[in-house]
Structures are given as C-alpha cells and as structure tokens.
Design an enzyme around this catalytic site. Structure first.
Site, mmCIF file in Angstrom:
data_model
loop_
_atom_site.group_PDB
_atom_site.id
_atom_site.type_symbol
_atom_site.label_atom_id
_atom_site.label_comp_id
_atom_site.label_asym_id
_atom_site.label_seq_id
_atom_site.Cartn_x
_atom_site.Cartn_y
_atom_site.Cartn_z
ATOM 1 N N CYS A 56 49.580 83.843 -19.723
ATOM 2 C CA CYS A 56 49.041 84.106 -21.065
ATOM 3 C C CYS A 56 49.289 82.919 -21.977
ATOM 4 C CB CYS A 56 49.653 85.380 -21.629
ATOM 5 S SG CYS A 56 49.089 86.863 -20.795
ATOM 6 N N GLU A 57 48.710 81.798 -21.634
ATOM 7 C CA GLU A 57 48.809 80.551 -22.398
ATOM 8 C C GLU A 57 47.508 79.782 -22.226
ATOM 9 O OE1 GLU A 57 51.244 79.110 -24.238
ATOM 10 O OE2 GLU A 57 52.812 80.622 -23.922
#
Length: 468
Positions: free
Chosen positions: A375-376
């Site tokens: 989640c980046e």
C-alpha cells in the site's frame, strides 16, 4: 515517468544480457528461464513466489575469482550484502574471510563455527554486548569507529584479559561517485575518524596508549556501487600518507591496510562492472607505488567485496497478479512481492531490468512499470521495463541482480512474509533460508487474550507485570 512509456513498442531482448544474470542462467527453447539446470516454472511450482534463486556454482566461482585476484591479500566477504548459515559455510570453504557488522551477523558466523581469527567486526555503534561477544569468540580484528568505542573496547578487553587486534577506520575525504546514502568516504558522514581534521591521528594515539589493544592497521571504505578505481587510488594515496606520518611520529610501520569494498555490479545493460583481476592489479600497483615514494614497507592489503560476489548470483522470481493499462500514460504490471523484498528501488532510486521467465511472450514489448503489492505508490520494483505486450496474470517475471541487499534488507511491511532463498546447482535445489509463515509473524506478537502474556489483560497494573 518516461515520455515513451506505454507509447512506443520495441523488441523484447531475445537473449539474456551479459553481466546481469547468474553464470548458469539459460533460456530454454520454449522461452523458460533456467538457472542451475532448473526451470523457473518448476522452481515456482515447488517453492512458490516470490523467491530468491541463488546460483551456488556462480557464488563459489566469484569467491574463487576474488581469492585468485588478491592472492597475497586478505579478502573479506561483506556479510551485510547477504548472509545466512549456508553462505557463511560457502565463504569458509572457498577460503575467504568474513566481515560482520552486528551481533546478529556474528551469531550467524558463530553458529557454523566460522574461524574466529578470520572475522572482521565493523560497525559505527557496537554495543557492549556485541563487543563482549566478539571478544568471547576471539574475533580476529575489530574496526574501531569512535573515541567512545576505543575506550569501551579497551576496558572490555582488559576485563577479559586479552589484547585485541584492531584497525582504525579513517574517512579519507574521497567523494565516491555513487548515491549519497552509500557514499562513506567523505568527511560529512557517520563513519570513522576524519583524516583532514586530525581525528584519525588522535585515534591512533589513543589505541597505542591502551595496553589491551593491538593496532595492526588502518581501514577505509569510500562507498558502494562504484564503477572506476580513481576513488580507490586517491584513498590509497591518502592512507599511505597517514601510514608514513604514523611511522614518523610513533616509530612504527603498521602491517595492514584495508581499502574496503564497494565495486559495482550490473543491474541494467547500461552498467559496466570492473573486472576483479584488473582492479586487483591496479590497487596493488597504486599502493606499491605510494609506499615506494614514502619509503614504507608495503602493508598487507585487505578488501571487502559483498555485492560484487553475491549480487549477480541471484534472481527474484515473481508471479504477475494484475496488468493495469492507463491509456496514454503507462502500464502497471503488479507482482506478488515488492518493497518488502527489494527496498532499493524506493530507497536509492535503484534501476533494475526484468524479463518474462515462464514463456516466450510476444516479440514486441511495452515499456512498463513493474510494481509490488504494498500500500505505497512508491512500491516500485523496476522502472521502464520492456516486457512482452501480452504479459498477463499468472506469468512469471524474473528480476536479476537480486543477491545483494534484497533479502538482507527485507521487511514485513503490510505483514507480508519474507521470501525464501533457494540455492540451485547441477539440477538440484534446496532451501537455505525458508519462507516465513504467518505463524512466524505472530510468534513475537503478544496475545492480549492470554493472561500469562505480558500484553494480556493484567499488563501495566503492577511493576511485576511490566518487568515479567
């Protein structure tokens, strides 16, 4: 983003690029990558993905090449690049020494009985416990990095009743042409004693004044991922100058000079790594010439290759999960790993290549962004990669040059388990670092429903609960 990304197609490389892949890597007639005699699809089926596949024969051959090139020198494999018990055994069997920089790396060496006298212990902030462990095991050399450490080590060695051999780490004021996070030879950084500022000479004086310490040499390391020897030459010049000064001031000629590591490897076809034999010839010639000018006996040289040995021996195998095309912008190809198994792209803006490893694919390619599952937005495995324009979910993608600072810097970000390391050789494969499981993730995580657990319902209600 590249201006040409997802706009222009080009041919997919038909062959494996030189210097990027392990020595035994081949492409079968059906386009499947083979390493150590084993097909990538078979390895993925047996061990899962992502996985680091390490070519044992290539690793050993590189150890042998360094040992042969620096035949009259000490070659320390830099364990920080990648270390596990099997690799420590290989290093020992191939006749190399081992450089460790933490108590954990020392524990790996101890667990396989690596000869203590062939260990070098680095680190800018070694703890008392780590120094005691090094003294207890009889580590051959400790590189002192601060005045506080000199005092600390001298006291601990005296307490243990030993005279510990040490090298003083010097920052020679050499700017390596590399990323500033891995440039360590300039004055403004955390390692070592400044040569220009006089701290190095003062450190030598303090070591010489400590009866429990035996100064055997000087150490310098100018950085990593370096593609020319000019910086090493300048560092050698300045270090020999310091050796001459110490002879004049203290009446002794130190017998050892460690010039560190840092030679670069090829991550893409644009990189041009140096030949180890040429490097050895140049470095020994430079030091010999400088010593002749200064009237010094040539010290025994030491070097510390890490990435240069293990980096190109390893490939990461991923499985494609999604392909997302953004018309006029780019194509994202997502794989089942990412920044938890390769932080270098995000941390250093490192450049990689990749190729389809499980089938031939289309002869034309889109230049895509290979991304991970985290989640980046910065979770990028490789920028501007030419993959076949028919790449699809379920395909295997291989990223070469994954041996150094991938598994060793891996994390559990997003609670993703770290991949295994699979050693391959002569058609056989074995796990040398197993894949983490969810049980591994939870093992250190306290259970708040268990009243006997420090994080249970009674935690924090008494001093006993806190200290239990």
């Amino acid at each position: 983003m590249s201006e040409t990304e997802n706009v222009v197609t080009r041919a997919v490389p038909a062959a494996l690029e030189d210097d990027l892949w392990p020595a035994t890597a081949r492409l079968d007639d059906d386009g499947v990558l083979r390493i150590g005699g084993l097909r990538a699809d078979e390895l993925a089926a047996e061990f899962g993905t992502p996985a680091f596949v390490l070519d044992e024969a290539d690793f050993r051959a590189r150890c042998a090449a360094w040992r042969a090139a620096f035949a009259d020198c000490d070659v320390y494999y830099a364990g920080k690049a990648f270390l596990c018990r099997t690799v420590a055994r290989w290093v020992d069997e191939e006749g190399l020494n081992l450089d460790v920089c933490t108590g954990g790396e020392l524990a790996v060496a101890r667990s396989v009985g690596f000869p203590a006298e062939r260990l070098l212990f680095h680190g800018n902030n070694k703890s008392v416990a780590e120094l005691r462990a090094a003294l207890d095991y009889g580590v051959g050399r400790i590189v002192v990095d601060s005045f506080a450490e000199i005092e600390r080590l001298a006291a601990l060695a005296a307490e243990a009743g030993v005279r510990q051999r040490v090298l003083v780490r010097v920052t020679p004021g050499v700017e390596a042409h590399t990323h500033h996070y891995v440039s360590t030879g300039q004055e403004d950084q955390k390692f070592g004693f400044s040569l220009a500022g006089g701290a190095a000479a003062e450190a030598v004086a303090q070591v010489l004044a400590a009866p429990s310490l035996h100064l055997v040499g000087l150490h310098a390391h100018i950085g990593s991922q370096i593609f020319d020897t000019a910086g090493f030459g300048l560092a050698a010049h300045r270090m020999v100058g310091l050796l001459a000064r110490l002879r004049d001031e203290h009446g002794l000629e130190l017998p050892e000079l460690d010039l560190g590591g840092g030679l670069g490897i090829a991550y893409t076809s644009e990189d041009a790594p140096l030949d180890v034999a040429d490097v050895a010839e140049r470095l020994t010639a430079i030091v010999g010439k400088e010593c002749a000018v200064a009237g010094l006996t040539v010290p025994r040289l030491a070097v510390e290759p890490g990435r240069a040995i293990v980096g190109s021996t390893t490939v990461t195998l991923y499985e494609v999960g999604t392909v997302k095309e953004l018309p006029g912008l780019r194509t994202f190809v997502s794989v089942d790993g990412g920044m938890s198994d390769n932080i270098r792209t995000s941390l250093y803006d490192a450049r990689y290549t990749a190729r389809l490893a499980s089938r031939p694919g289309s002869p034309t390619a889109h230049v895509v962004t290979l991304v991970g599952r985290h989640c980046e937005s910065g979770d990028v495995v490789a920028h501007d990669v030419p993959l076949p324009d028919d790449v699809r979910p379920g395909d295997l993608v291989a990223v070469p040059a994954s041996g150094a600072y991938h598994r060793s810097m891996a994390s559990n970000y997003n609670h993703v388990t770290r991949p295994p390391v699979i050693a391959v050789r002569d058609g056989a494969a074995r796990v040398i670092v197993r894949r983490e499981t969810e049980d591994d993730l939870l093992r250190l995580d306290a259970d708040p429903t268990d009243p006997t657990d420090p994080a249970g319902p009674a935690a924090g209600t008494s001093a006993a609960a806190v200290t239990r």
